[in-house]
Design a protein around this motif. Structure first.
Motif, PDB file in Angstrom:
ATOM      1  N   GLN A 116       1.104  -0.893   0.225  1.00  0.00           N
ATOM      2  CA  GLN A 116      -0.246  -0.326   0.042  1.00  0.00           C
ATOM      3  C   GLN A 116       0.265   1.286  -0.051  1.00  0.00           C
ATOM      4  O   GLN A 116       1.484   1.033   1.280  1.00  0.00           O
ATOM      5  CB  GLN A 116      -0.670  -0.248   1.809  1.00  0.00           C
ATOM      6  CG  GLN A 116      -2.288   1.609   1.523  1.00  0.00           C
ATOM      7  CD  GLN A 116      -2.873   1.083   2.292  1.00  0.00           C
ATOM      8  OE1 GLN A 116      -2.831   0.834   3.482  1.00  0.00           O
ATOM      9  NE2 GLN A 116      -3.781   2.621   2.614  1.00  0.00           N
ATOM     10  N   VAL A 117       0.346   2.226  -1.463  1.00  0.00           N
ATOM     11  CA  VAL A 117       1.577   3.721  -0.850  1.00  0.00           C
ATOM     12  C   VAL A 117       0.526   5.176   0.013  1.00  0.00           C
ATOM     13  O   VAL A 117      -0.442   4.332  -1.724  1.00  0.00           O
ATOM     14  CB  VAL A 117       1.579   3.595  -3.024  1.00  0.00           C
ATOM     15  CG1 VAL A 117       2.517   4.699  -2.434  1.00  0.00           C
ATOM     16  CG2 VAL A 117       2.330   2.338  -3.403  1.00  0.00           C
ATOM     17  N   ASN A 118       1.260   5.265   0.224  1.00  0.00           N
ATOM     18  CA  ASN A 118       0.447   6.698   0.530  1.00  0.00           C
ATOM     19  C   ASN A 118       0.576   7.979  -0.269  1.00  0.00           C
ATOM     20  O   ASN A 118       1.214   8.998  -0.337  1.00  0.00           O
ATOM     21  CB  ASN A 118       1.012   7.141   1.949  1.00  0.00           C
ATOM     22  CG  ASN A 118       0.005   8.067   2.803  1.00  0.00           C
ATOM     23  OD1 ASN A 118      -0.962   8.638   2.060  1.00  0.00           O
ATOM     24  ND2 ASN A 118       0.273   8.620   3.830  1.00  0.00           N
ATOM     25  N   ILE A 119       0.127   7.286  -1.324  1.00  0.00           N
ATOM     26  CA  ILE A 119       0.462   8.523  -3.030  1.00  0.00           C
ATOM     27  C   ILE A 119       0.027  10.048  -2.787  1.00  0.00           C
ATOM     28  O   ILE A 119       1.433  10.792  -3.306  1.00  0.00           O
ATOM     29  CB  ILE A 119      -0.400   7.438  -4.102  1.00  0.00           C
ATOM     30  CG1 ILE A 119       0.465   8.577  -5.211  1.00  0.00           C
ATOM     31  CG2 ILE A 119      -1.478   8.173  -4.195  1.00  0.00           C
ATOM     32  CD1 ILE A 119       1.922   7.999  -5.827  1.00  0.00           C
ATOM     33  N   ASP A 120      -1.290  10.055  -1.893  1.00  0.00           N
ATOM     34  CA  ASP A 120      -0.492  11.435  -1.680  1.00  0.00           C
ATOM     35  C   ASP A 120      -0.451  11.928  -0.235  1.00  0.00           C
ATOM     36  O   ASP A 120      -0.514  13.325  -0.288  1.00  0.00           O
ATOM     37  CB  ASP A 120      -1.997  12.353  -1.906  1.00  0.00           C
ATOM     38  CG  ASP A 120      -2.810  12.074  -3.538  1.00  0.00           C
ATOM     39  OD1 ASP A 120      -1.907  12.709  -4.757  1.00  0.00           O
ATOM     40  OD2 ASP A 120      -3.945  11.213  -3.183  1.00  0.00           O
ATOM     41  N   CYS A 128       2.987   3.060   2.510  1.00  0.00           N
ATOM     42  CA  CYS A 128       4.704   3.825   2.784  1.00  0.00           C
ATOM     43  C   CYS A 128       4.678   4.394   1.719  1.00  0.00           C
ATOM     44  O   CYS A 128       3.754   4.850   1.189  1.00  0.00           O
ATOM     45  CB  CYS A 128       5.401   2.280   2.437  1.00  0.00           C
ATOM     46  SG  CYS A 128       5.260   1.804   0.242  1.00  0.00           S
ATOM     47  N   GLN A 129       5.780   5.295   1.881  1.00  0.00           N
ATOM     48  CA  GLN A 129       6.219   6.669   0.950  1.00  0.00           C
ATOM     49  C   GLN A 129       6.611   5.468  -0.701  1.00  0.00           C
ATOM     50  O   GLN A 129       7.651   4.507  -0.197  1.00  0.00           O
ATOM     51  CB  GLN A 129       7.044   7.402   1.413  1.00  0.00           C
ATOM     52  CG  GLN A 129       6.977   8.555   2.244  1.00  0.00           C
ATOM     53  CD  GLN A 129       6.016   9.049   1.827  1.00  0.00           C
ATOM     54  OE1 GLN A 129       5.698   9.619   1.157  1.00  0.00           O
ATOM     55  NE2 GLN A 129       4.690   8.832   3.444  1.00  0.00           N
ATOM     56  N   PRO A 130       6.026   6.173  -1.990  1.00  0.00           N
ATOM     57  CA  PRO A 130       6.755   5.415  -3.110  1.00  0.00           C
ATOM     58  C   PRO A 130       8.501   5.306  -2.693  1.00  0.00           C
ATOM     59  O   PRO A 130       8.493   4.206  -3.460  1.00  0.00           O
ATOM     60  CB  PRO A 130       7.270   6.587  -3.896  1.00  0.00           C
ATOM     61  CG  PRO A 130       5.934   7.513  -3.583  1.00  0.00           C
ATOM     62  CD  PRO A 130       5.925   7.411  -1.581  1.00  0.00           C
ATOM     63  N   ASP A 131       9.255   5.648  -2.177  1.00  0.00           N
ATOM     64  CA  ASP A 131      10.920   5.399  -2.524  1.00  0.00           C
ATOM     65  C   ASP A 131      11.699   4.056  -1.389  1.00  0.00           C
ATOM     66  O   ASP A 131      11.654   3.670  -1.499  1.00  0.00           O
ATOM     67  CB  ASP A 131      11.679   6.805  -1.466  1.00  0.00           C
ATOM     68  CG  ASP A 131      11.955   7.154  -0.665  1.00  0.00           C
ATOM     69  OD1 ASP A 131      10.805   6.953  -0.247  1.00  0.00           O
ATOM     70  OD2 ASP A 131      11.901   8.427  -0.030  1.00  0.00           O
TER      71      ASP A 131
END
Ligand SMILES: *Cc1c(COP(=O)(O)O)cnc(C)c1O
Length: 220
Positions: A116-120, A128-131
């Motif tokens: 799961q990515v916290n895209i905003d 998570c963060q993209p990196d």
């Protein structure tokens, strides 16, 4: 809306060359509502709360449905989640990798997981963060009890379409990057009742639809 209508809208948004899966989000809906949709051919269901889901999964075991966890997973629920779900879409930190792998019963085969990515980058949202994706993906790939299937996001419902489309496009790019190094990653889970057509146009392979299918959720 009826299941057939939603299926038609998903197929129209996807076009003839793509197959987009529908996850029916049944949180707070009774087992009878799940059984009614299953009788119409719906196979995959999404739940947010591990204990509520475990009871429904047990009650409906004879139907052979596929169950996805789409709610935040606390570490102390990882053991039960690894036992009852087929997919966990909300893996967002290293601690969950080892907890889910350790508790996955061998007889159930590998647990499918999405990062799961916290895209905003919302304070209110998990993910998570993209990196952080590459390290998490490598940790998952090192666990035979887990199968990395892709990414999941809950983009912010900005009124401004350009901002919504930006988040969807960034997720698609992150997914393509992941799939280049992890070819078994075949799932980009994004799109809900309000934005599934937009998400499909942006490259989603799985939409998670609750209220548009079941009507308003009962209050807990
Ligand atoms: C509740 C929920 C959905 C479904 O939302 P609707 O707007 O009812 O379609 C999808 N994804 C997640 C993560 C949810 O919590």
């Amino acid at each position: 809306m009826p299941l057939a209508t939603l299926q038609q809208q998903i197929a129209a948004a996807a076009g003839p060359a793509r197959n987009v899966r529908l996850l029916a989000v049944s949180k707070l809906q009774p087992a009878s509502a799940v059984a009614a949709l299953a009788a119409q051919g719906q196979q995959a269901f999404g739940e947010n709360y591990v204990q509520e889901a475990a009871a429904k999964i047990a009650e409906l075991a004879a139907l052979g449905l596929e169950w996805h966890l789409i709610g935040h997973l606390q570490s102390n629920k990882a053991e039960l989640a690894a036992q009852v779900f087929d997919w966990v879409q909300t893996l967002d930190r290293p601690k969950l990798v080892s907890a889910l792998a350790q508790h996955r019963p061998a007889a159930r085969g590998a647990l499918n997981v999405l990062i799961q990515v916290n895209i905003d980058d919302e304070d209110s949202k998990h993910g998570c963060q993209p990196d952080e994706i590459p390290a998490l993906a490598a940790a998952i790939a090192a666990q035979p009890q887990l199968r990395l299937r892709g990414l999941m996001a809950i983009p912010a419902p900005f009124p401004d379409a350009a901002r919504r489309l930006s988040a969807l496009a960034r997720m698609k790019a992150l997914f393509d990057t992941l799939a280049a190094t992890h070819p078994q990653a075949d799932t980009l889970s994004m799109g809900m009742s309000a934005d599934f057509a937009e998400a499909i146009a942006a490259g989603s392979t799985m939409v998670r639809v609750g209220s548009a299918l079941f009507g308003p959720r009962p209050t807990p």
